[in-house]
Design a protein around this motif. Structure first.
Motif, PDB file in Angstrom:
ATOM      1  N   MET A 108       0.825  -1.214   0.000  1.00 58.71           N
ATOM      2  CA  MET A 108       0.000   0.000   0.000  1.00 58.71           C
ATOM      3  C   MET A 108       0.854   1.257   0.000  1.00 58.71           C
ATOM      4  SD  MET A 108      -3.258  -1.100   2.391  1.00 58.71           S
ATOM      5  CE  MET A 108      -2.352  -1.846   3.754  1.00 58.71           C
ATOM      6  N   ALA A 109       2.006   1.206   0.696  1.00 57.68           N
ATOM      7  CA  ALA A 109       2.895   2.364   0.738  1.00 57.68           C
ATOM      8  C   ALA A 109       3.550   2.637  -0.605  1.00 57.68           C
ATOM      9  CB  ALA A 109       3.967   2.150   1.800  1.00 57.68           C
ATOM     10  N   ALA A 110       3.584   1.630  -1.476  1.00 57.66           N
ATOM     11  CA  ALA A 110       4.123   1.838  -2.827  1.00 57.66           C
ATOM     12  C   ALA A 110       3.148   2.634  -3.691  1.00 57.66           C
ATOM     13  CB  ALA A 110       4.428   0.494  -3.484  1.00 57.66           C
ATOM     14  N   ILE A 111       1.916   2.793  -3.201  1.00 60.54           N
ATOM     15  CA  ILE A 111       0.898   3.553  -3.942  1.00 60.54           C
ATOM     16  C   ILE A 111       0.526   4.832  -3.201  1.00 60.54           C
ATOM     17  CG2 ILE A 111      -1.433   3.492  -4.922  1.00 60.54           C
ATOM     18  CD1 ILE A 111      -1.238   0.414  -4.882  1.00 60.54           C
ATOM     19  N   ALA A 112       0.218   4.704  -1.917  1.00 55.83           N
ATOM     20  CA  ALA A 112      -0.322   5.804  -1.117  1.00 55.83           C
ATOM     21  C   ALA A 112       0.771   6.763  -0.647  1.00 55.83           C
ATOM     22  CB  ALA A 112      -1.067   5.234   0.086  1.00 55.83           C
ATOM     23  N   ALA A 113       0.321   7.931  -0.134  1.00 49.12           N
ATOM     24  CA  ALA A 113       1.269   8.903   0.411  1.00 49.12           C
ATOM     25  C   ALA A 113       1.797   8.461   1.761  1.00 49.12           C
ATOM     26  CB  ALA A 113       0.600  10.269   0.530  1.00 49.12           C
ATOM     27  N   ARG A 114       0.893   7.919   2.610  1.00 45.76           N
ATOM     28  CA  ARG A 114       1.310   7.490   3.953  1.00 45.76           C
ATOM     29  C   ARG A 114       0.420   6.346   4.421  1.00 45.76           C
ATOM     30  NH1 ARG A 114       5.283   9.593   6.048  1.00 45.76           N
ATOM     31  NH2 ARG A 114       5.998   8.819   8.058  1.00 45.76           N
ATOM     32  N   VAL A 115       1.038   5.384   5.111  1.00 42.88           N
ATOM     33  CA  VAL A 115       0.325   4.239   5.659  1.00 42.88           C
ATOM     34  C   VAL A 115       0.591   4.179   7.161  1.00 42.88           C
ATOM     35  CG1 VAL A 115       0.116   1.720   5.663  1.00 42.88           C
ATOM     36  CG2 VAL A 115       0.470   2.940   3.498  1.00 42.88           C
ATOM     37  N   PHE A 116      -0.486   3.993   7.912  1.00 48.63           N
ATOM     38  CA  PHE A 116      -0.417   3.813   9.357  1.00 48.63           C
ATOM     39  C   PHE A 116      -0.861   2.380   9.634  1.00 48.63           C
ATOM     40  CE2 PHE A 116      -1.106   8.198   8.391  1.00 48.63           C
ATOM     41  CZ  PHE A 116      -0.350   8.907   9.315  1.00 48.63           C
ATOM     42  N   THR A 117      -0.005   1.587  10.274  1.00 48.90           N
ATOM     43  CA  THR A 117      -0.344   0.188  10.485  1.00 48.90           C
ATOM     44  C   THR A 117      -0.208  -0.186  11.957  1.00 48.90           C
ATOM     45  OG1 THR A 117       0.062  -2.093   9.744  1.00 48.90           O
ATOM     46  CG2 THR A 117       1.992  -0.647   9.884  1.00 48.90           C
ATOM     47  N   ILE A 118      -1.174  -0.968  12.451  1.00 49.23           N
ATOM     48  CA  ILE A 118      -1.251  -1.336  13.869  1.00 49.23           C
ATOM     49  C   ILE A 118      -1.255  -2.854  13.987  1.00 49.23           C
ATOM     50  CG2 ILE A 118      -2.598  -1.088  15.997  1.00 49.23           C
ATOM     51  CD1 ILE A 118      -4.083   1.231  14.710  1.00 49.23           C
ATOM     52  N   ASP A 119      -0.550  -3.360  14.986  1.00 51.49           N
ATOM     53  CA  ASP A 119      -0.670  -4.767  15.330  1.00 51.49           C
ATOM     54  C   ASP A 119      -0.730  -4.887  16.845  1.00 51.49           C
ATOM     55  OD1 ASP A 119      -0.126  -7.461  13.452  1.00 51.49           O
ATOM     56  OD2 ASP A 119       0.031  -7.770  15.622  1.00 51.49           O
TER      57      ASP A 119
ATOM     58  N   ASN B  45       7.482   6.069   4.546  1.00 48.26           N
ATOM     59  CA  ASN B  45       6.122   6.617   4.612  1.00 48.26           C
ATOM     60  C   ASN B  45       5.166   5.664   5.322  1.00 48.26           C
ATOM     61  OD1 ASN B  45       6.215   4.737   2.488  1.00 48.26           O
ATOM     62  ND2 ASN B  45       4.625   5.797   1.312  1.00 48.26           N
ATOM     63  N   ILE B  46       5.713   4.852   6.234  1.00 42.02           N
ATOM     64  CA  ILE B  46       4.889   3.927   7.016  1.00 42.02           C
ATOM     65  C   ILE B  46       5.137   4.177   8.499  1.00 42.02           C
ATOM     66  CG2 ILE B  46       4.275   1.529   7.476  1.00 42.02           C
ATOM     67  CD1 ILE B  46       5.481   0.750   4.800  1.00 42.02           C
ATOM     68  N   ASP B  47       4.060   4.372   9.248  1.00 42.71           N
ATOM     69  CA  ASP B  47       4.123   4.497  10.704  1.00 42.71           C
ATOM     70  C   ASP B  47       3.553   3.224  11.318  1.00 42.71           C
ATOM     71  OD1 ASP B  47       4.914   7.443  11.289  1.00 42.71           O
ATOM     72  OD2 ASP B  47       3.385   7.600   9.729  1.00 42.71           O
ATOM     73  N   VAL B  48       4.222   2.715  12.353  1.00 42.57           N
ATOM     74  CA  VAL B  48       3.830   1.457  12.989  1.00 42.57           C
ATOM     75  C   VAL B  48       3.591   1.697  14.473  1.00 42.57           C
ATOM     76  CG1 VAL B  48       4.432  -0.967  13.356  1.00 42.57           C
ATOM     77  CG2 VAL B  48       5.400   0.270  11.398  1.00 42.57           C
ATOM     78  N   ARG B  49       2.552   1.071  15.001  1.00 43.62           N
ATOM     79  CA  ARG B  49       2.351   1.092  16.445  1.00 43.62           C
ATOM     80  C   ARG B  49       1.777  -0.242  16.909  1.00 43.62           C
ATOM     81  NH1 ARG B  49      -2.720   4.955  18.192  1.00 43.62           N
ATOM     82  NH2 ARG B  49      -1.001   6.443  18.225  1.00 43.62           N
ATOM     83  N   THR B  50       1.982  -0.520  18.188  1.00 41.76           N
ATOM     84  CA  THR B  50       1.384  -1.686  18.817  1.00 41.76           C
ATOM     85  C   THR B  50       0.135  -1.236  19.556  1.00 41.76           C
ATOM     86  OG1 THR B  50       3.575  -2.660  19.148  1.00 41.76           O
ATOM     87  CG2 THR B  50       1.757  -3.590  20.427  1.00 41.76           C
ATOM     88  N   GLY B  51      -0.961  -1.953  19.377  1.00 39.86           N
ATOM     89  CA  GLY B  51      -2.177  -1.566  20.071  1.00 39.86           C
ATOM     90  C   GLY B  51      -3.395  -2.298  19.557  1.00 39.86           C
ATOM     91  N   ASP B  52      -4.545  -1.859  20.025  1.00 44.35           N
ATOM     92  CA  ASP B  52      -5.832  -2.437  19.652  1.00 44.35           C
ATOM     93  C   ASP B  52      -6.318  -1.800  18.357  1.00 44.35           C
ATOM     94  OD1 ASP B  52      -8.426  -3.312  19.377  1.00 44.35           O
ATOM     95  OD2 ASP B  52      -9.115  -2.608  21.331  1.00 44.35           O
ATOM     96  N   GLY B  53      -6.143  -2.519  17.265  1.00 44.13           N
ATOM     97  CA  GLY B  53      -6.510  -1.972  15.967  1.00 44.13           C
ATOM     98  C   GLY B  53      -7.984  -1.691  15.798  1.00 44.13           C
TER      99      GLY B  53
END
Length: 220
Positions: free
Chosen positions: A96-107, A127-135
């Motif tokens: 998705m980051a290869a297409i979009a401006a920014r991706v936010f991903t949670i696990d 352009n990818i932000d990652v966090r741990t949490g309740d998606g």
């Protein structure tokens, strides 16, 4: 390091385009993003097989077709801000980051989030932000999103996620009363308080665990 470019090209032709996926941005992204760094060393020879593969923490990386299908259904476009629920290996976020401006991903699993973050850094995805949490609660401070993609199946689409869509935004996720059998749905925010829902493919995903999904016991 082994060169998987031929396997990647064959995957795009035979597993994606031949099955009716046609968005050129999605096919291009799937052809450019390497899949082998997102699986363990023992699985790299099977990275482009037509099926899911095991990853860390007892989870799986989805079949390439399913990744491409969900990205195509979400109609992700250049300039979009995208939220992904369920980072997993990080592969889908990279596509998705290869297409979009920014991706936010949670696990919800800290180890998976940390491994995904390391892969993004080593592969140069800035352009990818990652966090741990309740998606299931989304990422409210980063909203609104042009697209939300959930890589786990819940009993319904959480209202809190619908509320984080921009007007015209699309949400794609597996929904079903069964923990392991669902149907992909696409929810489009047409107006502030009006949403349109379309039922798509029948699928089988791991359970979406969280306050607005299945309880913790579903993970075992």
């Amino acid at each position: 390091m082994a060169d998987f470019s031929q396997q990647r090209d064959a995957m795009v032709r035979h597993q994606l385009a031949a099955r009716g996926l046609h968005d050129p941005r999605v096919l291009d992204a799937m052809g450019r993003v390497p899949r082998e760094p997102f699986v363990g060393a023992s699985m790299q020879a099977f990275a482009y097989d037509d099926g899911p593969l095991p990853i860390d923490a007892g989870q799986t990386i989805s079949q390439p077709y399913i990744v491409a299908r969900m990205v195509e259904l979400a109609r992700i476009a250049p300039g979009d801000r995208v939220l992904e629920i369920g980072a997993g290996s990080g592969y889908a976020a990279a596509v998705m980051a290869a297409i979009a401006a920014r991706v936010f991903t949670i696990d919800r699993i800290e180890r998976l989030a940390a491994l995904a973050r390391g892969r993004f850094e080593s592969l140069g995805y800035d352009n990818i932000d990652v966090r741990t949490g309740d998606g299931t609660q989304g990422w409210p401070e980063a909203a609104p999103f042009d697209a939300i993609v959930a890589s786990a199946g819940g009993p319904g689409v959480p209202d809190v996620l619908k509320g984080q869509l921009a007007i015209g935004g699309r949400l794609v996720m597996p929904v079903g009363a069964s923990l392991h059998a669902q149907q992909l749905v696409r929810v489009t925010r047409v107006e502030a308080a009006r949403f349109e829902t379309e039922a798509k493919d029948h699928v089988a995903f791991v359970p979406l665990i969280g306050v607005f999904g299945w309880g913790d016991e579903a993970a075992y």
